[in-house]
Write a protein that holds these residues in place. Structure first.
Motif, PDB file in Angstrom:
ATOM      1  N   LEU A  74     -83.957 -60.968 -16.135  1.00 41.08           N
ATOM      2  CA  LEU A  74     -82.780 -60.231 -16.592  1.00 41.08           C
ATOM      3  C   LEU A  74     -82.570 -58.965 -15.771  1.00 41.08           C
ATOM      4  N   GLU A  75     -83.641 -58.307 -15.392  1.00 39.55           N
ATOM      5  CA  GLU A  75     -83.511 -57.123 -14.546  1.00 39.55           C
ATOM      6  C   GLU A  75     -82.974 -57.503 -13.167  1.00 39.55           C
ATOM      7  N   LYS A  76     -83.401 -58.645 -12.639  1.00 41.96           N
ATOM      8  CA  LYS A  76     -82.877 -59.114 -11.351  1.00 41.96           C
ATOM      9  C   LYS A  76     -81.366 -59.324 -11.446  1.00 41.96           C
ATOM     10  N   ILE A  77     -80.942 -59.974 -12.518  1.00 40.73           N
ATOM     11  CA  ILE A  77     -79.513 -60.257 -12.688  1.00 40.73           C
ATOM     12  C   ILE A  77     -78.737 -58.952 -12.890  1.00 40.73           C
ATOM     13  N   LYS A  78     -79.297 -58.016 -13.636  1.00 43.13           N
ATOM     14  CA  LYS A  78     -78.649 -56.712 -13.805  1.00 43.13           C
ATOM     15  C   LYS A  78     -78.533 -55.999 -12.454  1.00 43.13           C
ATOM     16  N   LYS A  79     -79.563 -56.065 -11.639  1.00 43.02           N
ATOM     17  CA  LYS A  79     -79.514 -55.455 -10.305  1.00 43.02           C
ATOM     18  C   LYS A  79     -78.459 -56.140  -9.432  1.00 43.02           C
ATOM     19  N   PHE A  80     -78.325 -57.454  -9.594  1.00 35.26           N
ATOM     20  CA  PHE A  80     -77.297 -58.199  -8.875  1.00 35.26           C
ATOM     21  C   PHE A  80     -75.918 -57.668  -9.275  1.00 35.26           C
ATOM     22  N   ILE A  81     -75.703 -57.491 -10.570  1.00 37.73           N
ATOM     23  CA  ILE A  81     -74.436 -56.944 -11.060  1.00 37.73           C
ATOM     24  C   ILE A  81     -74.238 -55.529 -10.511  1.00 37.73           C
ATOM     25  N   ASP A  82     -75.295 -54.728 -10.507  1.00 31.80           N
ATOM     26  CA  ASP A  82     -75.209 -53.372  -9.955  1.00 31.80           C
ATOM     27  C   ASP A  82     -74.807 -53.399  -8.481  1.00 31.80           C
TER      28      ASP A  82
END
Length: 185
Positions: A74-82
């Motif tokens: 989930l943190e990876k995906i959040k970083k992707f969104i960022d």
């Protein structure tokens, strides 16, 4: 090599603001303060420039994924969104892959192929991140990794375009995070 690097940076800016068909060699040469013929020393054609742009984006994405490899899914995906959100925050730019997709039907065949490879690179990374999230039970187990990865990718790219149309850079991130909340278990 400094001129080549500067030309790539100028081309990135034009690409993300105007699209592949929205700028010319002359635009880049004018900003560099050189003759258009001099630009051909570094890039034989606009197609070669496009290929160099995609290679640069692909390398940057690879470095980015390595930097975030240890994060949970989930943190990876959040970083992707960022990461995508930074495009919107930077003058309402859209992502490079999305720009090339918009212009896809007018691209030369070799450039089309390379654009597809870039999109596949991103898609594979997202699919793996989603699969990891399902396995670790942080993402809903009923979701299919590949389709969910496509949904995330399409949402981030589409949200960038909507943010641009609404002249609202924050719309991209809020839309993408809303999607993420639906995926969480």
């Amino acid at each position: 090599m400094e001129t080549k690097r500067l030309a790539l940076e100028i081309a990135k800016n034009h690409l993300q603001l105007r699209g592949y068909n929205g700028f010319s060699f002359q635009d880049i040469a004018d900003e560099l303060g050189i003759r258009k013929a001099s630009l051909h020393y570094y890039f034989a054609s606009k197609e070669d420039l496009g290929l160099a742009l995609i290679e640069d984006y692909s390398n940057s994405f690879q470095e980015w994924t390595q930097k975030h490899a240890e994060l949970d899914s989930l943190e990876k995906i959040k970083k992707f969104i960022d990461m995508y959100s930074t495009f919107s925050q930077d003058g309402l730019k859209v992502c490079p892959g999305g720009v090339f997709c918009i212009d896809y039907n007018t691209l030369p065949p070799n450039l089309k192929k390379t654009v597809c490879q870039l999109q596949e690179q991103i898609q594979e990374w997202l699919t793996k991140a989603v699969a990891e999230g399902i396995k670790s039970k942080s993402i809903r187990p009923t979701l299919k990794p590949k389709e969910t990865a496509t949904l995330i990718h399409a949402t981030t790219q589409g949200a960038l375009q909507i943010a641009r149309m609404q002249n609202n850079p924050k719309a991209m991130k809020s839309t993408s995070l809303a999607l993420l909340s639906l995926l969480e278990k």
